[in-house]
Design a protein around this motif. Structure first.
Motif, mmCIF file in Angstrom:
data_model
loop_
_atom_site.group_PDB
_atom_site.id
_atom_site.type_symbol
_atom_site.label_atom_id
_atom_site.label_comp_id
_atom_site.label_asym_id
_atom_site.label_seq_id
_atom_site.Cartn_x
_atom_site.Cartn_y
_atom_site.Cartn_z
ATOM 1 N N TYR A 65 0.909 -1.294 0.088
ATOM 2 C CA TYR A 65 0.023 -0.047 0.108
ATOM 3 C C TYR A 65 0.770 1.118 -0.043
ATOM 4 O O TYR A 65 1.654 1.515 0.919
ATOM 5 C CB TYR A 65 -1.049 0.224 1.381
ATOM 6 N N MET A 74 -6.573 2.619 -1.312
ATOM 7 C CA MET A 74 -7.252 1.813 -0.226
ATOM 8 C C MET A 74 -7.894 0.919 -1.001
ATOM 9 O O MET A 74 -8.334 -0.224 -0.815
ATOM 10 C CB MET A 74 -7.665 2.492 0.875
ATOM 11 N N ARG A 75 -9.039 1.878 -1.707
ATOM 12 C CA ARG A 75 -9.910 0.911 -2.526
ATOM 13 C C ARG A 75 -9.450 -0.007 -3.528
ATOM 14 O O ARG A 75 -9.894 -1.074 -3.480
ATOM 15 C CB ARG A 75 -10.863 1.969 -3.336
ATOM 16 N N TRP A 78 -8.469 -3.020 -1.427
ATOM 17 C CA TRP A 78 -9.550 -3.629 -0.908
ATOM 18 C C TRP A 78 -10.083 -4.606 -1.908
ATOM 19 O O TRP A 78 -10.287 -5.852 -1.932
ATOM 20 C CB TRP A 78 -10.499 -2.780 -0.434
ATOM 21 N N ARG A 79 -10.080 -4.206 -3.289
ATOM 22 C CA ARG A 79 -10.429 -5.232 -4.348
ATOM 23 C C ARG A 79 -9.464 -5.991 -4.631
ATOM 24 O O ARG A 79 -10.204 -7.426 -4.852
ATOM 25 C CB ARG A 79 -10.415 -4.146 -5.752
ATOM 26 N N ALA A 82 -10.291 -8.667 -1.979
ATOM 27 C CA ALA A 82 -11.900 -8.837 -1.906
ATOM 28 C C ALA A 82 -12.416 -10.438 -1.756
ATOM 29 O O ALA A 82 -13.389 -10.524 -0.737
ATOM 30 C CB ALA A 82 -12.735 -8.571 -3.115
ATOM 31 N N SER A 102 -7.764 -1.153 7.452
ATOM 32 C CA SER A 102 -8.366 -2.184 8.115
ATOM 33 C C SER A 102 -9.768 -2.528 7.965
ATOM 34 O O SER A 102 -10.292 -3.690 8.079
ATOM 35 C CB SER A 102 -7.909 -2.418 9.389
ATOM 36 N N GLY A 104 -11.750 -2.355 5.423
ATOM 37 C CA GLY A 104 -11.758 -2.932 4.014
ATOM 38 C C GLY A 104 -11.258 -4.494 3.918
ATOM 39 O O GLY A 104 -11.354 -5.087 3.041
ATOM 40 N N LEU A 105 -10.916 -4.944 5.155
ATOM 41 C CA LEU A 105 -10.249 -6.286 5.195
ATOM 42 C C LEU A 105 -11.251 -7.154 5.920
ATOM 43 O O LEU A 105 -11.847 -6.882 6.816
ATOM 44 C CB LEU A 105 -8.933 -6.237 5.708
ATOM 45 N N LYS A 106 -11.388 -8.476 5.178
ATOM 46 C CA LYS A 106 -12.372 -9.453 6.091
ATOM 47 C C LYS A 106 -11.319 -10.441 7.002
ATOM 48 O O LYS A 106 -10.161 -10.720 6.697
ATOM 49 C CB LYS A 106 -12.871 -10.451 5.002
#
Length: 365
Positions: A65, A74-75, A78-79, A82, A102, A104-106
Protein backbone atom coordinates in the motif's frame (compact mmCIF):
# COMPACT_ATOMS: atom_id res chain seq x y z
CA UNK A 1 -17.38 -12.61 25.40
CA UNK A 2 -13.90 -12.62 23.89
CA UNK A 3 -13.50 -13.73 20.31
CA UNK A 4 -11.73 -17.12 20.34
CA UNK A 5 -8.20 -17.49 19.11
CA UNK A 6 -7.69 -19.86 16.18
CA UNK A 7 -5.99 -23.09 17.26
CA UNK A 8 -4.35 -23.62 13.86
CA UNK A 9 -4.68 -20.52 11.71
CA UNK A 10 -4.50 -21.21 8.01
CA UNK A 11 -4.17 -17.59 6.88
CA UNK A 12 -2.61 -14.87 9.04
CA UNK A 13 -2.82 -11.23 8.00
CA UNK A 14 -0.30 -8.69 9.23
CA UNK A 15 -1.02 -4.97 8.92
CA UNK A 16 2.08 -2.86 9.44
CA UNK A 17 2.87 -0.20 6.87
CA UNK A 18 5.86 1.64 8.31
CA UNK A 19 8.59 2.49 9.19
CA UNK A 20 11.90 0.95 8.07
CA UNK A 21 13.19 0.31 11.57
CA UNK A 22 9.85 -0.95 12.82
CA UNK A 23 9.38 -3.49 10.04
CA UNK A 24 12.86 -4.85 10.82
CA UNK A 25 11.80 -5.22 14.45
CA UNK A 26 8.63 -7.04 13.35
CA UNK A 27 10.39 -9.79 11.39
CA UNK A 28 11.16 -11.95 14.49
CA UNK A 29 7.41 -12.12 15.14
CA UNK A 30 6.87 -13.34 11.57
CA UNK A 31 9.52 -16.00 12.11
CA UNK A 32 7.93 -17.08 15.41
CA UNK A 33 4.55 -17.49 13.69
CA UNK A 34 6.20 -19.51 10.91
CA UNK A 35 7.86 -21.85 13.41
CA UNK A 36 4.60 -22.41 15.29
CA UNK A 37 2.44 -22.93 12.17
CA UNK A 38 4.75 -23.75 9.24
CA UNK A 39 1.80 -24.50 6.94
CA UNK A 40 0.05 -21.18 7.59
CA UNK A 41 -0.12 -18.59 4.84
CA UNK A 42 1.13 -15.17 5.96
CA UNK A 43 0.09 -12.02 4.10
CA UNK A 44 1.75 -8.78 5.18
CA UNK A 45 0.18 -5.47 4.14
CA UNK A 46 3.14 -3.09 4.05
CA UNK A 47 4.25 0.33 2.84
CA UNK A 48 5.98 0.85 -0.49
CA UNK A 49 9.47 1.75 0.80
CA UNK A 50 9.32 -0.86 3.54
CA UNK A 51 8.52 -3.51 0.95
CA UNK A 52 11.59 -2.47 -1.03
CA UNK A 53 13.65 -3.24 2.05
CA UNK A 54 12.08 -6.62 2.91
CA UNK A 55 11.13 -7.94 -0.56
CA UNK A 56 11.94 -11.63 -0.85
CA UNK A 57 11.40 -12.44 2.83
CA UNK A 58 10.81 -16.17 2.83
CA UNK A 59 7.32 -17.49 3.43
CA UNK A 60 5.63 -14.08 3.27
CA UNK A 61 3.21 -12.73 0.67
CA UNK A 62 3.41 -8.94 0.56
CA UNK A 63 0.55 -6.64 -0.39
CA UNK A 64 1.90 -3.13 -0.94
CA UNK A 65 0.00 0.00 0.00
CA UNK A 66 1.52 3.28 -1.13
CA UNK A 67 0.51 5.85 1.47
CA UNK A 68 0.70 8.57 -1.17
CA UNK A 69 -2.21 6.91 -3.00
CA UNK A 70 -4.62 7.80 -0.20
CA UNK A 71 -8.19 6.52 -0.26
CA UNK A 72 -7.97 5.52 -3.92
CA UNK A 73 -5.10 3.21 -3.05
CA UNK A 74 -7.10 1.75 -0.18
CA UNK A 75 -10.01 0.97 -2.48
CA UNK A 76 -7.66 -0.74 -4.94
CA UNK A 77 -6.15 -2.83 -2.12
CA UNK A 78 -9.64 -3.77 -0.90
CA UNK A 79 -10.52 -4.92 -4.41
CA UNK A 80 -7.30 -6.92 -4.54
CA UNK A 81 -8.21 -8.71 -1.30
CA UNK A 82 -11.96 -8.91 -1.89
CA UNK A 83 -11.91 -12.72 -2.00
CA UNK A 84 -9.49 -13.06 0.93
CA UNK A 85 -10.56 -13.75 4.50
CA UNK A 86 -7.97 -13.98 7.26
CA UNK A 87 -8.36 -16.32 10.22
CA UNK A 88 -6.67 -13.56 12.20
CA UNK A 89 -5.53 -10.04 11.33
CA UNK A 90 -2.68 -8.69 13.43
CA UNK A 91 -3.31 -4.93 13.44
CA UNK A 92 0.20 -3.76 14.32
CA UNK A 93 0.06 -0.13 13.16
CA UNK A 94 -1.21 2.44 15.65
CA UNK A 95 -2.37 5.05 13.18
CA UNK A 96 -5.80 6.12 12.03
CA UNK A 97 -4.89 5.59 8.37
CA UNK A 98 -4.05 1.94 9.05
CA UNK A 99 -7.25 1.46 11.04
CA UNK A 100 -9.32 2.89 8.18
CA UNK A 101 -7.48 0.57 5.80
CA UNK A 102 -8.31 -2.38 8.08
CA UNK A 103 -12.06 -1.70 7.67
CA UNK A 104 -11.99 -3.06 4.12
CA UNK A 105 -10.24 -6.29 5.10
CA UNK A 106 -12.14 -9.46 6.00
CA UNK A 107 -11.00 -11.26 9.15
CA UNK A 108 -12.57 -13.60 11.72
CA UNK A 109 -10.45 -12.08 14.48
CA UNK A 110 -8.65 -8.74 14.71
CA UNK A 111 -5.94 -8.28 17.34
CA UNK A 112 -4.55 -4.89 18.35
CA UNK A 113 -2.89 -3.05 21.20
CA UNK A 114 -4.40 -2.66 24.65
CA UNK A 115 -6.52 0.41 25.24
CA UNK A 116 -3.83 2.25 27.22
CA UNK A 117 -1.33 1.96 24.36
CA UNK A 118 -3.68 2.04 21.35
CA UNK A 119 -3.05 5.40 19.71
CA UNK A 120 -5.72 6.98 17.53
CA UNK A 121 -8.37 4.80 19.22
CA UNK A 122 -7.04 1.71 17.52
CA UNK A 123 -8.86 -0.51 20.03
CA UNK A 124 -12.17 0.49 18.39
CA UNK A 125 -11.07 -1.39 15.27
CA UNK A 126 -10.09 -4.71 16.90
CA UNK A 127 -11.84 -7.64 18.63
CA UNK A 128 -9.11 -8.52 21.10
CA UNK A 129 -6.32 -6.49 22.62
CA UNK A 130 -2.88 -7.41 23.88
CA UNK A 131 -2.25 -7.73 27.59
CA UNK A 132 -0.72 -4.51 28.94
CA UNK A 133 3.07 -4.52 28.63
CA UNK A 134 4.31 -1.27 30.14
CA UNK A 135 7.78 -0.02 29.22
CA UNK A 136 8.25 -2.55 26.42
CA UNK A 137 10.74 -2.22 23.60
CA UNK A 138 9.08 -1.93 20.19
CA UNK A 139 10.38 -5.37 19.21
CA UNK A 140 8.86 -6.89 22.36
CA UNK A 141 5.53 -5.19 21.70
CA UNK A 142 5.42 -6.93 18.32
CA UNK A 143 6.26 -10.29 19.91
CA UNK A 144 3.29 -9.76 22.22
CA UNK A 145 1.02 -10.55 19.26
CA UNK A 146 2.63 -13.98 18.96
CA UNK A 147 2.43 -14.44 22.73
CA UNK A 148 -1.30 -13.76 22.73
CA UNK A 149 -1.79 -16.33 19.99
CA UNK A 150 -0.01 -18.97 22.08
CA UNK A 151 3.28 -19.15 20.20
CA UNK A 152 5.83 -21.13 22.23
CA UNK A 153 9.18 -20.28 20.64
CA UNK A 154 9.90 -16.55 20.66
CA UNK A 155 13.62 -16.79 19.92
CA UNK A 156 14.91 -14.04 17.67
CA UNK A 157 15.45 -14.78 13.99
CA UNK A 158 15.57 -12.48 10.99
CA UNK A 159 17.09 -13.91 7.82
CA UNK A 160 16.70 -10.71 5.80
CA UNK A 161 17.21 -11.31 2.07
CA UNK A 162 20.13 -9.50 0.43
CA UNK A 163 20.30 -10.10 -3.34
CA UNK A 164 23.59 -10.39 -5.20
CA UNK A 165 22.89 -7.18 -7.10
CA UNK A 166 22.76 -5.33 -3.78
CA UNK A 167 26.06 -6.87 -2.70
CA UNK A 168 27.66 -5.68 -5.94
CA UNK A 169 26.20 -2.21 -5.38
CA UNK A 170 27.72 -2.10 -1.90
CA UNK A 171 31.11 -3.23 -3.18
CA UNK A 172 31.16 -0.48 -5.81
CA UNK A 173 30.55 2.11 -3.11
CA UNK A 174 33.02 0.74 -0.56
CA UNK A 175 35.68 -0.13 -3.13
CA UNK A 176 36.08 -3.49 -1.43
CA UNK A 177 37.97 -1.91 1.48
CA UNK A 178 37.02 -2.36 5.16
CA UNK A 179 34.84 0.45 6.46
CA UNK A 180 32.53 1.73 9.12
CA UNK A 181 29.13 3.01 8.07
CA UNK A 182 27.70 6.27 9.39
CA UNK A 183 24.09 7.17 8.68
CA UNK A 184 24.18 10.64 10.23
CA UNK A 185 20.56 11.75 9.92
CA UNK A 186 17.24 10.51 11.13
CA UNK A 187 14.13 11.05 9.01
CA UNK A 188 13.14 14.67 8.49
CA UNK A 189 10.15 15.43 10.70
CA UNK A 190 8.92 18.51 12.51
CA UNK A 191 10.75 18.99 15.83
CA UNK A 192 12.66 15.74 15.39
CA UNK A 193 16.07 16.90 16.69
CA UNK A 194 17.67 13.44 16.60
CA UNK A 195 20.82 14.33 14.63
CA UNK A 196 24.31 14.69 16.05
CA UNK A 197 26.84 17.22 14.71
CA UNK A 198 28.94 17.01 11.54
CA UNK A 199 31.98 17.93 13.65
CA UNK A 200 31.34 14.98 15.95
CA UNK A 201 31.00 12.56 13.07
CA UNK A 202 34.16 13.92 11.42
CA UNK A 203 36.14 13.26 14.61
CA UNK A 204 34.95 9.65 14.51
CA UNK A 205 35.91 9.35 10.84
CA UNK A 206 39.45 10.50 11.70
CA UNK A 207 39.74 8.12 14.66
CA UNK A 208 38.50 5.09 12.70
CA UNK A 209 41.13 5.75 10.05
CA UNK A 210 44.10 6.71 12.23
CA UNK A 211 43.61 3.92 14.77
CA UNK A 212 42.09 1.12 12.70
CA UNK A 213 42.68 1.89 9.03
CA UNK A 214 38.94 1.95 8.44
CA UNK A 215 37.43 4.35 5.95
CA UNK A 216 33.86 5.61 6.32
CA UNK A 217 30.82 5.18 4.11
CA UNK A 218 28.06 7.74 4.61
CA UNK A 219 24.48 6.74 3.82
CA UNK A 220 21.10 8.42 3.99
CA UNK A 221 18.13 9.65 2.02
CA UNK A 222 17.67 12.20 -0.73
CA UNK A 223 16.72 15.18 1.43
CA UNK A 224 18.61 18.48 1.28
CA UNK A 225 19.44 18.32 4.99
CA UNK A 226 20.98 14.88 4.63
CA UNK A 227 23.04 15.81 1.56
CA UNK A 228 24.33 18.95 3.28
CA UNK A 229 25.26 16.92 6.36
CA UNK A 230 27.24 14.47 4.23
CA UNK A 231 29.04 17.28 2.42
CA UNK A 232 29.92 18.91 5.73
CA UNK A 233 31.30 15.69 7.22
CA UNK A 234 33.38 15.04 4.09
CA UNK A 235 34.70 18.63 4.09
CA UNK A 236 35.80 18.29 7.71
CA UNK A 237 37.56 14.98 7.06
CA UNK A 238 40.83 14.21 5.34
CA UNK A 239 40.47 13.73 1.58
CA UNK A 240 39.80 10.13 0.60
CA UNK A 241 38.50 8.92 3.97
CA UNK A 242 34.80 9.32 3.21
CA UNK A 243 32.65 7.68 0.53
CA UNK A 244 29.54 9.82 0.48
CA UNK A 245 26.67 7.60 -0.68
CA UNK A 246 23.92 9.73 0.83
CA UNK A 247 20.97 9.60 -1.56
CA UNK A 248 22.91 7.19 -3.77
CA UNK A 249 21.81 3.70 -2.75
CA UNK A 250 18.81 1.47 -3.11
CA UNK A 251 17.32 0.14 0.13
CA UNK A 252 18.69 -3.32 -0.64
CA UNK A 253 22.05 -1.71 -1.38
CA UNK A 254 21.91 0.00 2.01
CA UNK A 255 21.14 -3.35 3.59
CA UNK A 256 24.20 -4.87 1.91
CA UNK A 257 26.37 -1.94 3.04
CA UNK A 258 25.15 -2.38 6.60
CA UNK A 259 25.90 -6.09 6.47
CA UNK A 260 29.41 -5.50 5.16
CA UNK A 261 30.38 -2.81 7.66
CA UNK A 262 32.63 -3.42 10.63
CA UNK A 263 30.41 -1.08 12.60
CA UNK A 264 27.33 1.09 12.06
CA UNK A 265 26.90 4.47 13.79
CA UNK A 266 23.58 6.30 13.60
CA UNK A 267 20.98 8.14 15.65
CA UNK A 268 17.51 6.72 16.32
CA UNK A 269 16.67 5.70 12.74
CA UNK A 270 16.16 2.73 10.43
CA UNK A 271 19.84 1.77 9.92
CA UNK A 272 20.39 0.93 13.62
CA UNK A 273 17.60 -1.65 13.36
CA UNK A 274 18.88 -2.96 10.03
CA UNK A 275 22.27 -3.52 11.65
CA UNK A 276 20.63 -5.19 14.63
CA UNK A 277 18.74 -7.54 12.30
CA UNK A 278 21.89 -8.42 10.33
CA UNK A 279 24.17 -8.97 13.33
CA UNK A 280 26.39 -5.99 12.51
CA UNK A 281 27.72 -4.17 15.61
CA UNK A 282 25.84 -0.91 15.98
CA UNK A 283 26.53 2.20 18.01
CA UNK A 284 23.30 4.11 18.52
CA UNK A 285 23.34 7.80 19.45
CA UNK A 286 20.42 8.61 21.75
CA UNK A 287 19.45 11.74 23.62
CA UNK A 288 16.01 12.76 22.39
CA UNK A 289 14.46 9.27 22.50
CA UNK A 290 14.58 6.37 24.93
CA UNK A 291 17.06 3.71 23.86
CA UNK A 292 15.22 1.12 25.96
CA UNK A 293 12.14 1.57 23.79
CA UNK A 294 13.55 2.28 20.32
CA UNK A 295 17.24 1.38 20.48
CA UNK A 296 18.91 -1.43 18.49
CA UNK A 297 17.49 -4.33 20.50
CA UNK A 298 20.58 -6.54 20.87
CA UNK A 299 23.03 -3.62 21.10
CA UNK A 300 21.30 -1.24 23.50
CA UNK A 301 24.04 -1.51 26.11
CA UNK A 302 26.59 -0.15 23.62
CA UNK A 303 24.62 2.99 22.74
CA UNK A 304 25.72 6.42 23.87
CA UNK A 305 22.64 7.25 25.90
CA UNK A 306 22.06 10.80 27.10
CA UNK A 307 18.28 10.58 27.29
CA UNK A 308 18.13 10.89 31.08
CA UNK A 309 20.43 13.93 31.01
CA UNK A 310 18.36 15.57 28.27
CA UNK A 311 15.11 14.94 30.16
CA UNK A 312 16.53 16.51 33.29
CA UNK A 313 18.07 19.50 31.55
CA UNK A 314 15.35 20.38 29.06
CA UNK A 315 12.18 19.02 30.69
CA UNK A 316 13.24 19.22 34.35
CA UNK A 317 12.02 15.66 34.84
CA UNK A 318 13.55 12.27 35.55
CA UNK A 319 13.04 9.44 33.09
CA UNK A 320 10.62 7.82 35.54
CA UNK A 321 8.45 10.92 35.40
CA UNK A 322 8.12 10.79 31.61
CA UNK A 323 5.53 8.80 29.73
CA UNK A 324 7.02 5.75 28.03
CA UNK A 325 8.44 6.78 24.70
CA UNK A 326 8.19 10.53 25.34
CA UNK A 327 10.73 12.46 23.29
CA UNK A 328 12.88 15.34 24.44
CA UNK A 329 12.14 17.79 21.66
CA UNK A 330 14.94 20.30 22.11
CA UNK A 331 17.39 21.31 19.36
CA UNK A 332 20.38 21.13 21.73
CA UNK A 333 19.67 17.72 23.24
CA UNK A 334 22.00 15.73 20.94
CA UNK A 335 24.86 18.09 21.78
CA UNK A 336 25.01 16.32 25.16
CA UNK A 337 26.71 13.44 23.33
CA UNK A 338 30.49 13.90 23.47
CA UNK A 339 32.92 12.74 20.81
CA UNK A 340 35.11 10.91 23.33
CA UNK A 341 32.10 8.84 24.45
CA UNK A 342 31.41 7.78 20.88
CA UNK A 343 35.06 6.88 20.30
CA UNK A 344 35.14 4.87 23.53
CA UNK A 345 32.10 2.81 22.45
CA UNK A 346 33.55 2.43 18.97
CA UNK A 347 36.68 0.90 20.50
CA UNK A 348 34.58 -1.48 22.60
CA UNK A 349 32.56 -2.65 19.63
CA UNK A 350 35.53 -3.10 17.30
CA UNK A 351 37.19 -5.26 19.96
CA UNK A 352 34.30 -7.74 19.94
CA UNK A 353 34.64 -11.00 17.97
CA UNK A 354 33.39 -10.72 14.41
CA UNK A 355 29.66 -11.50 14.39
CA UNK A 356 28.13 -14.43 12.57
CA UNK A 357 25.70 -12.87 10.13
CA UNK A 358 22.86 -14.81 8.55
CA UNK A 359 20.81 -13.64 5.62
CA UNK A 360 18.77 -15.32 2.96
CA UNK A 361 19.15 -15.03 -0.78
CA UNK A 362 16.44 -12.78 -2.14
CA UNK A 363 13.76 -14.12 -4.39
CA UNK A 364 14.49 -12.24 -7.60
CA UNK A 365 11.28 -13.33 -9.31
Amino acid sequence: MKHPLPARPEHIGVLRLSALGDVCNLVPTIRALQRQWPEARITWIIGKGEHSLLAGLSGVEFIVYDKASGLAGMRELWRQLAETRFDVLLHMQQALRASVLSLGLKADLRIGYDKAHAKDAQHWFTHRQLAPHPRAHVLESFLDFARLMGVDDLSLEWGLPVPEAAVEEAQRISGGEPYILISPCSSLRVRNFRNWSAEGYASVVEHAWSQHGLKTVLTGGHGTQEREMGERIAALSQPGLVADAIGGTSLKGLLALVRGARLVIAPDSGPVHMANALGTPVLGLYATSNVHRTGPYLWREYAVDRYADAAQRYLQKSVDELSWGQRVRHPDAMSLIRGDEVVERLETLLALPAPHQTTEPADET
